[in-house]
Design an enzyme around this catalytic site. Sequence first.
Site, mmCIF file in Angstrom:
data_model
loop_
_atom_site.group_PDB
_atom_site.id
_atom_site.type_symbol
_atom_site.label_atom_id
_atom_site.label_comp_id
_atom_site.label_asym_id
_atom_site.label_seq_id
_atom_site.Cartn_x
_atom_site.Cartn_y
_atom_site.Cartn_z
ATOM 1 N N ASP A 22 -9.566 12.885 -2.395
ATOM 2 C CA ASP A 22 -9.628 13.195 -0.967
ATOM 3 C C ASP A 22 -11.064 13.435 -0.507
ATOM 4 O O ASP A 22 -11.478 12.942 0.547
ATOM 5 C CB ASP A 22 -8.769 14.420 -0.640
ATOM 6 C CG ASP A 22 -7.291 14.173 -0.907
ATOM 7 O OD1 ASP A 22 -6.953 13.055 -1.339
ATOM 8 O OD2 ASP A 22 -6.487 15.077 -0.679
ATOM 9 N N GLU A 284 -7.168 6.562 -4.380
ATOM 10 C CA GLU A 284 -7.492 5.786 -3.185
ATOM 11 C C GLU A 284 -8.956 5.387 -3.115
ATOM 12 O O GLU A 284 -9.273 4.219 -2.885
ATOM 13 C CB GLU A 284 -7.125 6.581 -1.924
ATOM 14 C CG GLU A 284 -7.452 5.849 -0.639
ATOM 15 C CD GLU A 284 -6.930 6.551 0.604
ATOM 16 O OE1 GLU A 284 -7.573 6.440 1.663
ATOM 17 O OE2 GLU A 284 -5.888 7.217 0.531
#
Length: 389
Positions: A22, A284
């Site tokens: 994140d 990600e």
Amino acid sequence: MHNHTHTPHWDIFCAVVDNYGDIGVTWRLAKQLAKEYGLAVNLWVDDLASFGHILPALDPKCPTQTFEGVCIKHWDLPLSQDYQPGEVLIEAFACELPPEVLCKITKAHQAGDKVPVWLNLEYLSAEDWVEGCHGLPSLQRSGLKKQFYFPGFTDKTGGLICESDLLATRQRWQESEQRLNYFTQLGLSGIAADDTVISLFSYETASLEALCQHWSQGKQQVHLLVPIGRSLNSLATFIDPQQDLAPGQRFCHGKLAIHLLPMTDQQGYDRLLWSCDVNIVRGEDSFLRAQWAAKPFIWHIYPQEEDYHLIKLEAFMALYCHNLAPEVADAWKALNIGFNQGSQEALLPLWQQVITAHAALTQHAQKWPDEAINDADLATRLVQFVKNS
């Protein structure tokens, strides 16, 4: 109607989950917004120690510090630093804003003052439903409106993080063949020009042991480059997890050499991905950077209940492979699925098929970034989205 002034800036709040994912995304976005759009960005982060792994110059004990034009603020509980509403307020990945922030913007709204454009930056997904949900508003009890911003691979989504000069910089790096020099800079030794070099940044999986066993018994010299972290938990057969591990150490087993990497900043990690023949990535941020590296890769997606992560994986692979020869696409997809399922014996023939098709996969990977960007990156679309709001 009150007409109080406020500082023109953007605030991004990030709760660090799984160490780097994140914060990796939000740090890249904050830097790009500051550099390319001249925005004053405050990046509020709850775990500065983890952040420091990808920004080594960061002082985990300093509540406010500035790097690359971004003001980094420690998000503690209760919030000890004053929050002043700016133009935009981003809560990254549904991290739930501090009560002090919600209270301040609610009071401003009730007083008739201007309030920030409030966005929830969601996780990246290639699933079809993302287009329909991108930009949808959610009316809060306070009367404030929060909008959902979905990154994605199509022109009806929020786009993908990609700095304006990234692809050209990567191409120059790869054309100048700097990889062996870079490996030397990292303290890695014994890597020849014709050796196969693989970077590894994954979660724990039995697939790793199977592949390492296969590489160690092969004919081609393989170098596996691994940062000290979760991946090593799956390599106990090859690296004794009880011993003191340090960057620069090398463990040799037949034709396999495992090198422990020093932790690097984001620019250094990009160069690592550009320099390897295959990249095994997770989550990600590294997943997206592997795509911009224009090299074949395996995506170890974050495991979810009832194997929902495999649905996300399938959705991405369907997009990524639509211009790829069917036999190559099938092998690459099967390898990714097998790796994520912890397959062992079934993985080895799939690996061989993918390596045999390495040239075709590399050619495809070089074309993919221009297609995936879809005319505008995430920061560009985000700035326009805010203007339209």
